[in-house]
Design an enzyme around this catalytic site. Sequence first.
Site, mmCIF file in Angstrom:
data_model
loop_
_atom_site.group_PDB
_atom_site.id
_atom_site.type_symbol
_atom_site.label_atom_id
_atom_site.label_comp_id
_atom_site.label_asym_id
_atom_site.label_seq_id
_atom_site.Cartn_x
_atom_site.Cartn_y
_atom_site.Cartn_z
ATOM 1 N N ILE A 148 25.125 -104.975 -13.652
ATOM 2 C CA ILE A 148 25.828 -106.157 -13.174
ATOM 3 C C ILE A 148 25.298 -106.488 -11.784
ATOM 4 C CG2 ILE A 148 27.922 -105.858 -14.552
ATOM 5 C CD1 ILE A 148 29.261 -104.480 -12.254
ATOM 6 N N ASP A 149 25.518 -107.697 -11.348
ATOM 7 C CA ASP A 149 24.969 -108.159 -10.078
ATOM 8 C C ASP A 149 25.489 -107.337 -8.899
ATOM 9 O OD1 ASP A 149 23.603 -110.160 -11.377
ATOM 10 O OD2 ASP A 149 25.136 -111.684 -11.005
#
Length: 344
Positions: free
Chosen positions: A154-155
Amino acid sequence: MENIAIEQEEGEQDLFEHFNIVVDKGQSLLRIDKFLMHRIVNASRNRIQNAIDAGNVLVNKQLVKASYKVKPLDEISIVFAHPPRDTEVYPENIPIDIVYEDDDLLVVNKPAGMVVHPGFNNYTGTLVNALAYHFEKLPTLPGNDGRPGLVHRIDKDTSGLLLISKNEMTMTKLAKQFFDHSITRKYLALAWGDIEKEGRIEGYIGRSLKNRIVQDVYEDEEKGKWSVTNYKVVERLHYVTLICCQLETGRTHQIRAHMKHIGHPLFSDANYGGDKILKGTTFTKYKQFVANCFELMPRQALHAQTLGFVHPTTKQYMEFEAPLPADFESVLVKWRNYASQPQS
């Protein structure tokens, strides 16, 4: 020569490699494990055997065993973990919030601000650096060099749940679940505007032609990879809306790009235009209120809340949920208080 197509998926959630091979007309009968070992670079026999055992190898859309004899014009599909990287990982003593752990895998609650794996300008301080320290026996898996155990990501400024594998078989089986889009992934997001009760966003996501650090949504399949996000409204807070997004695919910045595409950028998302007042009044008091919210959460309002999957060993479905982090919760409280007041 065989027709070999390579499709490398590397989005927020997907870190795997997909090969499609159409066998040459003149191919003699040969065991599929030997055939693939000689046709795919960096594919050891053990790696191929694990893929076959995990059900990641199909011939003419049917599961096969390692003893299957490849025939002319067979269509072979194989899914591996991501191809090798050159990045060396240095162990670092960084705390990890472990939600669940067993002999095969662990589920981690990643804080906002932590990069998942080393890369350009981020060689230290990542989750992978932390994993290398806390789990010295966690292997750098074949086909996933530089990213020990990662099957998705995920970012940096997105908080929430990540799944980590501890061995190659677990990695291979989980990669197949991500490839098949059978993993449950739900995100809580705060977006600008009053959003319809529920919806489905589709399109081809690819790098923006105007700004290479963001993604755009296209109608042309030549410009990106197919993506699908389903969303439902959780709570309306006047000028912003709390929504639950469930992913069918896992492309880079998928939710962030999708929400901007439909005119509702995520709150405080600087790269996608959400760090400006997009809805509301022109009153100074309101502007100061929003500025205070931005200061409380200077990152996109996105949290990977729910993660569900079939355990590779027990075959049981498991689902985990991570509570909202303090910054997100604080901003929600402020918006709830604001929305409860009479609006002029």
